[in-house]
Design an enzyme around this catalytic site. Structure first.
Site, mmCIF file in Angstrom:
data_model
loop_
_atom_site.group_PDB
_atom_site.id
_atom_site.type_symbol
_atom_site.label_atom_id
_atom_site.label_comp_id
_atom_site.label_asym_id
_atom_site.label_seq_id
_atom_site.Cartn_x
_atom_site.Cartn_y
_atom_site.Cartn_z
ATOM 1 N N CYS A 1 125.554 69.250 57.134
ATOM 2 C CA CYS A 1 125.381 68.101 56.657
ATOM 3 C C CYS A 1 127.111 67.911 57.156
ATOM 4 O O CYS A 1 127.815 68.828 56.494
ATOM 5 C CB CYS A 1 125.409 67.880 55.076
ATOM 6 S SG CYS A 1 126.041 66.577 54.099
ATOM 7 N N ASP B 1 121.684 69.856 53.474
ATOM 8 C CA ASP B 1 121.907 69.040 53.549
ATOM 9 C C ASP B 1 121.716 68.544 51.872
ATOM 10 O O ASP B 1 121.557 68.786 51.069
ATOM 11 C CB ASP B 1 121.463 68.782 54.694
ATOM 12 C CG ASP B 1 121.928 66.695 55.070
ATOM 13 O OD1 ASP B 1 123.037 66.497 55.229
ATOM 14 O OD2 ASP B 1 121.081 65.748 55.205
ATOM 15 N N SER B 2 122.368 67.150 52.308
ATOM 16 C CA SER B 2 121.932 65.834 51.135
ATOM 17 C C SER B 2 120.527 65.545 51.110
ATOM 18 O O SER B 2 120.424 65.150 49.798
ATOM 19 C CB SER B 2 122.875 64.821 51.466
ATOM 20 O OG SER B 2 122.848 63.417 52.134
ATOM 21 N N HIS C 1 121.556 63.075 60.017
ATOM 22 C CA HIS C 1 120.625 62.694 59.289
ATOM 23 C C HIS C 1 120.036 60.950 60.681
ATOM 24 O O HIS C 1 119.048 61.144 60.863
ATOM 25 C CB HIS C 1 120.641 61.375 58.699
ATOM 26 C CG HIS C 1 120.128 61.998 57.355
ATOM 27 N ND1 HIS C 1 121.401 62.886 56.215
ATOM 28 C CD2 HIS C 1 119.105 61.430 56.365
ATOM 29 C CE1 HIS C 1 120.639 63.260 55.234
ATOM 30 N NE2 HIS C 1 119.514 62.458 54.840
ATOM 31 N N CYS D 1 126.356 62.421 62.054
ATOM 32 C CA CYS D 1 125.625 62.327 60.782
ATOM 33 C C CYS D 1 124.702 63.177 60.702
ATOM 34 O O CYS D 1 124.143 62.651 61.794
ATOM 35 C CB CYS D 1 125.903 61.449 59.961
ATOM 36 S SG CYS D 1 124.613 61.249 57.977
ATOM 37 N N GLU E 1 116.431 58.343 53.788
ATOM 38 C CA GLU E 1 115.690 58.853 52.845
ATOM 39 C C GLU E 1 114.746 57.357 51.901
ATOM 40 O O GLU E 1 114.497 58.725 51.581
ATOM 41 C CB GLU E 1 117.013 59.394 51.739
ATOM 42 C CG GLU E 1 117.613 60.054 52.528
ATOM 43 C CD GLU E 1 117.285 61.478 52.368
ATOM 44 O OE1 GLU E 1 116.810 62.008 51.646
ATOM 45 O OE2 GLU E 1 117.742 62.634 53.498
HETATM 46 N N1 DGL Z 1 123.282 64.625 56.868
HETATM 47 C C1 DGL Z 1 124.438 64.100 56.087
HETATM 48 C C2 DGL Z 1 125.854 64.042 56.834
HETATM 49 O O1 DGL Z 1 125.603 64.823 57.931
HETATM 50 C C3 DGL Z 1 125.319 62.971 55.210
HETATM 51 C C4 DGL Z 1 124.184 61.806 54.291
HETATM 52 C C5 DGL Z 1 124.902 62.109 53.123
HETATM 53 O O2 DGL Z 1 125.546 59.992 52.883
HETATM 54 O O3 DGL Z 1 124.383 62.054 51.901
HETATM 55 O O4 DGL Z 1 127.195 63.799 56.917
#
Ligand code: DGL
Length: 264
Positions: free
Chosen positions: A76, A13-14, A186, A184, A152
């Protein structure tokens, strides 16, 4: 190259969002080994151009293949949009979180109206909205990139989280959806705050449906490990280890000490 069933599963993931997926994968596959990369040196992906995300997906995929993973879960949504960049550089199975997650919402909504909370890139792609519409479901999309920045950089127990979520959801809270997709990875971390605003509607996270999809795939393709002891979980960040540790305090699964990795 011969793939052995004992090789680890790569997950990335990011940032820390994909750990919400990893958490579920560990429950579904307790004997598998995992190799997780939080690409925090290059986070967030959501506001960035497609080329940027494609390049990160390609580089992380190459790195994980060199590390000997047998399959990759793109934990992600924003990066899953760019799955072709991963498949272009490897023949091992690469799994997107999007179809399993979206279909779980289709199968569980009763009133056929579903909120989609995601990054700007995921909302702009229309991927969830189109898949929902194709299945007779009305989407209520909302881009919430601020949630990624908060998760984050801040502590999850910062009381500001409630205000952030309440303010953001104000524009959609009376739309009458009975299901919300954390589109997302997160965002499921903010589900308690969402419940305080929207009540006990049906919340769909990416981890469980994606893990169940992978289990079926492994069973059908004889890819599951034969190991019977607990799998090893390794976690790497392309950013600062201290920052990663601070923002992933909620992650309780057993793992090796978090380490930095350069993926350039
Ligand atoms: N966790 C990521 C997702 O599911 C994105 C977070 C980011 O913007 O980097 O899209």
């Amino acid at each position: 190259m011969q793939i052995e069933n004992s090789q680890p599963i790569g997950v990335f993931d990011s940032g820390i969002g994909g750990l919400t997926v990893l958490e579920q994968l560990i429950k579904i596959f307790p004997h598998e080994n995992f190799y997780y990369v939080a690409d925090q040196g290059y986070c967030p992906y959501g506001p960035r151009p497609a080329e940027y995300v494609c390049e990160r997906v390609e580089k992380i995929t190459r790195h994980m293949v060199n590390e000997g993973v047998k399959a990759i879960v793109i934990a992600c949504n924003t990066a899953s949009l760019r799955i072709a960049s991963a498949r272009a550089v490897t023949d091992i199975p690469v799994v997107s979180v999007i179809p399993p997650t979206c279909m779980r919402a289709v199968e569980t909504t009763k009133n056929k109206k579903v909120a989609v909370l995601a990054t700007q890139a995921t909302i702009n792609s229309g991927t969830y909205q189109n898949m929902l519409k194709e299945n007779g479901v009305t989407p209520v999309p909302l881009a919430c990139g601020e949630f990624v920045d908060f998760l984050e950089n801040d502590d999850l127990d910062n009381p500001y989280a409630y205000k952030l979520v309440a303010d953001k959801l104000a524009s959609i809270k009376d739309e009458g959806f009975d299901t919300l997709i954390h589109a997302c990875t997160h965002f499921s971390l903010l589900e308690p705050q969402m419940r305080a605003v929207l009540g006990d509607i049906n919340y769909v996270n990416c981890g469980t449906p994606t893990g169940e999809y992978l289990k079926k795939y492994f069973d059908e393709n004889n890819m599951a490990t034969n190991a019977t002891d607990k799998g090893r979980v390794r976690i790497f960040t392309t950013g600062e280890v201290d920052g990663a540790l601070r923002t992933m305090r909620w992650f309780k699964a057993e793992h090796d000490p978090v380490a930095h990795v350069d993926i350039k």
